[in-house]
Write a protein that holds these residues in place. Sequence first.
Motif: not given
Length: 557
Positions: A346, A349, A377, A380, A383
């Motif tokens: 995360g 990215s 991700q 999450d 996100l």
Amino acid sequence: MQGNVDRKAPPPPTGDGGPRLSAQDKAQRDLLTGAILFAASILFVVNGSTAMGQVIDALSGLGAGVEEVLTIAVLLNVALILFGYRRYRDLQQEVAHRAAAEERARSLAAIDPLTDFYNRRSLLEQGAAMIADAHGRGRAVAVLLLDLDHFKTVNDIHGHEAGDHVLKVVAERIARVMPPHALAARLGGDEFACTCIFDPAHPETVERVAEDVVAALSHGVAYGSSELIVSTSLGLSRSDCDGDQIDVLIRRADIAMYSAKNAGRNRHAWFAFAMEEELHRRSVIEAAMRRGIAQGEFVPYYEPQMDLLSGELLGFEMLARWESPELGLTGPDQFIHVAEETGMIGELSFAVMRRAFSDARNWDPALTLSVNISPSQLRDPWLSQKLLKLLLETGYPANRLEVEITETCLFENLELAKTIVQSLKNQGIRIALDDFGTGYSSLAHLRALPFDRIKIDRSFVTAMGDNGENAAIVTAIARLGESLGLPVTAEGVETLAIETQLRGIGLAKGQGWHFGKPMTIEQTRRMLADRGMLPARERTVAPTDNGVPPRQTLSFG
């Protein structure tokens, strides 16, 4: 639990955790109780015999009866004897209770209460004894360490009660297939270890046991009306490696287990020293990555996306590269899996996306930017909020962003994925299904989520010219997209012949090395400047918008 594994408990612990009398205190107390009982018995014999003599004399007319003092003495003797006996009985009960408590404490200290297997401490103790015994008889010891695949999914979806049920069933299946006198332990969570003695000249016997364990755990576990699916990755080590300590063998089996997991799960692997070297290399990469993320060494590269009919540049796919001072330019195949496994994906990215959004915000408004989202991700729930916050901070328009997700991302939690995708679409972000055709149930996912585009996996496109089946698959996907009203992008366009085939099929968008390899920001700016797609003030290659000076341009040949 019935089975072949040995559950003989190790020596008892020193106590049960409660208050204990010292050995000296217990001896003094027992001595005092015994002395009282003995003295009372002696007095009773003396006083009782005298009293009985006086009673007999009185009955025969030779005496005046029993003296009052003697009667009281006899009664006191009887009372002392009763007190002593009762205390003796209480002591016996206390001994029995304490022995039971010590047995319970010994069991809790040695055995995992959920599965009835040994715990880690007991396995270390018993395993060391097994190794010594085996070597004394010219035998070897094998350690099998296994970890359940997708166990977290069972807990997340069905709850921890279901997870405990799976662990009990797994323990039962392990116990059934292990050889006699093997040791079995639950090390914690969903990790188990077993040890067994074997003839070092015939390691295939251990192979068969490992295969039986993997096969036994590959079957679903019934739970209510559901069938819970798990499998196992299993690592093997043997005691005739350098170093025969049980903890060394467990560590090596653990390394082999992760090798089996990385090789595709639901299998076993023997430990090899190359695995340890790879683990060391990975540790070095992980440490360097943590430094590299903080120091801005991970940068975006840009792969052009073209209109196949007009030759017009439509946008770019952002790809992460690591410009490491120690390792040089490093591709994602070297670091993405490490980032996923260590939880850095995360942070990495978003660091790369921040630079890409800052780079691309002033490009021609017709140009789009595609970014990939990893499976972790998409687990999450925040996100979409994080991504929208990043767009606001960098000033990049949401309607020029396309988020690519793979079917792997959707496999674990489709409902959460639906929520995230819908939140992103509400802000104007487009969603593409990446690597189409390689996942679990592509059509079901196309129905379940509101995708804006399909991307055909490069493995089908690059082999179109040599394989008629791949060409047929690409054509079928193009027709599917047309019938669903979804644009289709072909990845892996590496030759003019492939581009011509795709145009003949009717595909309008493609990307691949035929149009250009992934480029640095400097190369991308140069390409855009040549096409007049940069603002006039930015048509000279200068420091990037995010304040990072140009890096050395790499030649792709």
